[in-house]
Scaffold this motif. Structure first.
Motif, PDB file in Angstrom:
ATOM      1  N   UNK A 168      23.722 115.518 -12.528  1.00 18.32           N
ATOM      2  CA  UNK A 168      24.104 114.313 -12.847  1.00 18.32           C
ATOM      3  C   UNK A 168      25.715 113.935 -11.915  1.00 18.32           C
ATOM      4  N   UNK A 169      26.174 114.992 -11.699  1.00 18.86           N
ATOM      5  CA  UNK A 169      27.632 114.638 -11.062  1.00 18.86           C
ATOM      6  C   UNK A 169      27.671 114.328  -9.599  1.00 18.86           C
ATOM      7  N   UNK A 170      26.316 114.168  -9.095  1.00 19.90           N
ATOM      8  CA  UNK A 170      26.141 113.751  -7.638  1.00 19.90           C
ATOM      9  C   UNK A 170      25.916 112.337  -7.719  1.00 19.90           C
ATOM     10  N   UNK A 171      25.566 111.525  -8.804  1.00 13.50           N
ATOM     11  CA  UNK A 171      25.287 110.235  -8.909  1.00 13.50           C
ATOM     12  C   UNK A 171      24.379 109.513  -9.599  1.00 13.50           C
ATOM     13  N   UNK A 172      23.694 108.659  -9.491  1.00 10.91           N
ATOM     14  CA  UNK A 172      22.832 107.932 -10.389  1.00 10.91           C
ATOM     15  C   UNK A 172      21.339 108.355  -9.825  1.00 10.91           C
ATOM     16  N   UNK A 173      20.498 108.670 -10.887  1.00 12.12           N
ATOM     17  CA  UNK A 173      19.110 109.000 -10.689  1.00 12.12           C
ATOM     18  C   UNK A 173      18.079 107.979 -11.331  1.00 12.12           C
ATOM     19  N   UNK A 174      17.164 107.496 -10.642  1.00  8.14           N
ATOM     20  CA  UNK A 174      16.049 106.726 -11.280  1.00  8.14           C
ATOM     21  C   UNK A 174      14.789 107.668 -11.110  1.00  8.14           C
ATOM     22  N   UNK A 175      14.175 107.972 -12.414  1.00  9.04           N
ATOM     23  CA  UNK A 175      13.077 108.659 -12.213  1.00  9.04           C
ATOM     24  C   UNK A 175      11.924 107.891 -12.757  1.00  9.04           C
ATOM     25  N   UNK A 176      10.520 107.869 -12.218  1.00  4.82           N
ATOM     26  CA  UNK A 176       9.399 107.328 -12.833  1.00  4.82           C
ATOM     27  C   UNK A 176       8.454 108.310 -12.980  1.00  4.82           C
ATOM     28  N   UNK A 177       7.734 108.454 -14.042  1.00  6.16           N
ATOM     29  CA  UNK A 177       6.601 109.174 -14.269  1.00  6.16           C
ATOM     30  C   UNK A 177       5.314 108.639 -14.741  1.00  6.16           C
ATOM     31  N   UNK A 178       4.135 108.665 -14.274  1.00  6.14           N
ATOM     32  CA  UNK A 178       2.812 108.556 -14.593  1.00  6.14           C
ATOM     33  C   UNK A 178       2.391 109.723 -15.816  1.00  6.14           C
ATOM     34  N   UNK A 179       2.617 109.758 -16.981  1.00  6.29           N
ATOM     35  CA  UNK A 179       2.258 110.476 -17.741  1.00  6.29           C
ATOM     36  C   UNK A 179       1.086 110.815 -18.474  1.00  6.29           C
ATOM     37  N   UNK A 180       0.050 110.066 -18.032  1.00  2.00           N
ATOM     38  CA  UNK A 180      -1.256 109.995 -18.348  1.00  2.00           C
ATOM     39  C   UNK A 180      -1.840 111.308 -18.445  1.00  2.00           C
ATOM     40  N   UNK A 181      -1.629 112.013 -17.396  1.00  2.00           N
ATOM     41  CA  UNK A 181      -2.175 113.531 -17.222  1.00  2.00           C
ATOM     42  C   UNK A 181      -1.115 114.260 -17.852  1.00  2.00           C
ATOM     43  N   UNK A 182      -1.317 114.615 -19.277  1.00  2.00           N
ATOM     44  CA  UNK A 182      -0.170 115.301 -19.927  1.00  2.00           C
ATOM     45  C   UNK A 182       0.247 116.704 -19.196  1.00  2.00           C
ATOM     46  N   UNK A 183      -0.418 117.297 -18.512  1.00  2.00           N
ATOM     47  CA  UNK A 183      -0.143 118.605 -17.934  1.00  2.00           C
ATOM     48  C   UNK A 183       0.615 118.281 -16.739  1.00  2.00           C
ATOM     49  N   UNK A 184       0.271 117.397 -16.058  1.00  2.05           N
ATOM     50  CA  UNK A 184       1.040 117.343 -14.540  1.00  2.05           C
ATOM     51  C   UNK A 184       1.271 115.614 -14.291  1.00  2.05           C
ATOM     52  N   UNK A 185       2.367 115.532 -14.722  1.00  6.37           N
ATOM     53  CA  UNK A 185       2.764 114.012 -14.664  1.00  6.37           C
ATOM     54  C   UNK A 185       3.027 113.654 -13.124  1.00  6.37           C
ATOM     55  N   UNK A 186       2.785 112.465 -12.739  1.00  6.34           N
ATOM     56  CA  UNK A 186       3.102 112.150 -11.405  1.00  6.34           C
ATOM     57  C   UNK A 186       4.322 111.581 -11.150  1.00  6.34           C
ATOM     58  N   UNK A 187       5.176 112.146 -10.554  1.00  6.98           N
ATOM     59  CA  UNK A 187       6.798 112.041 -10.695  1.00  6.98           C
ATOM     60  C   UNK A 187       7.180 111.168  -9.317  1.00  6.98           C
ATOM     61  N   UNK A 188       8.019 110.195  -9.459  1.00  7.86           N
ATOM     62  CA  UNK A 188       8.420 109.404  -8.340  1.00  7.86           C
ATOM     63  C   UNK A 188       9.966 109.021  -8.461  1.00  7.86           C
ATOM     64  N   UNK A 189      10.728 109.500  -7.593  1.00  8.26           N
ATOM     65  CA  UNK A 189      12.307 109.437  -7.603  1.00  8.26           C
ATOM     66  C   UNK A 189      12.444 107.892  -7.058  1.00  8.26           C
ATOM     67  N   UNK A 190      12.899 106.741  -7.908  1.00  4.37           N
ATOM     68  CA  UNK A 190      13.159 105.426  -7.326  1.00  4.37           C
ATOM     69  C   UNK A 190      14.589 105.345  -6.957  1.00  4.37           C
TER      70      UNK A 190
END
Length: 191
Positions: A165-187
């Motif tokens: 958090x101290x490095x700055x602003x993060x935007x994360x998107x995740x497709x959680x339709x596969x509950x065991x392995x969400x597809x994560x994208x740093x936006x």
């Protein structure tokens, strides 16, 4: 000339409609909920977590927070201020809060979509808030949290970015339709 302009607009509309249909075919329509999470610490730098008695995340530890009251146009900061007071009794202002990111979860628990705003609270809390209808609180060292019963996706989507958090602003998107392995994208990232 006029015809080509109309044709161009029509082609663009067909392309957009095709993209929307493709998205609808991949994902069922779900409610969209917007919330905030508050990361509040005591003088020992321990983090305040709530053991939830209600859904979502019933029986799990999570930071205090809640849903925006969208009917009145509540902003994420207004929500964070309200939730801090309702859940912990703290009176905070915009200056006490630092928005360090968002997490967008598509298909969380295959029931809804979430957009969560993540706030670091600069104001220190001196004692554990009283138990209330949504759960009870406890303070934890950061290194203890990874071993607690927390929402599965928080291990990948929340706590790593709290640590940054101290490095700055993060935007994360995740497709959680596969509950065991969400597809994560740093936006969005500050690095």
């Amino acid at each position: 000339m006029e015809f080509s302009g109309i044709f161009r607009d029509l082609s663009f509309g067909i392309l957009l409609s095709s993209q929307i249909l493709d998205t609808l075919n991949k994902h069922k329509l779900m409610d969209f909920k917007i919330s905030c999470l508050l990361f509040i610490r005591n003088h020992e730098e321990k983090i305040l977590l709530l053991k939830r008695k209600k859904s979502p995340n019933m029986g799990l530890w999570s930071p205090p927070g809640g849903k925006l009251t969208m009917e009145i146009g509540e902003s994420p900061f207004e929500c964070a201020i309200r939730e801090a007071n309702e859940e912990t009794g703290m009176v905070v202002s915009n200056e006490d809060l630092s928005l360090f990111g968002y997490v967008s979860e598509k298909g969380y628990e295959n029931s809804c979509n979430w957009l969560m705003f993540l706030f670091d609270c600069r104001k220190i809390i001196s004692s554990i808030p009283k138990e209330f209808d949504e759960g009870f609180f406890h303070f934890f060292k950061r290194e203890e949290i990874d071993n607690l019963e927390i929402p599965h996706s928080d291990h990948q989507l929340v706590w790593p970015y709290y640590d940054l958090r101290n490095k700055g602003f993060w935007g994360i998107s995740a497709d959680c339709t596969d509950t065991e392995s969400p597809k994560i994208k740093i936006e969005s990232n500050p690095i």
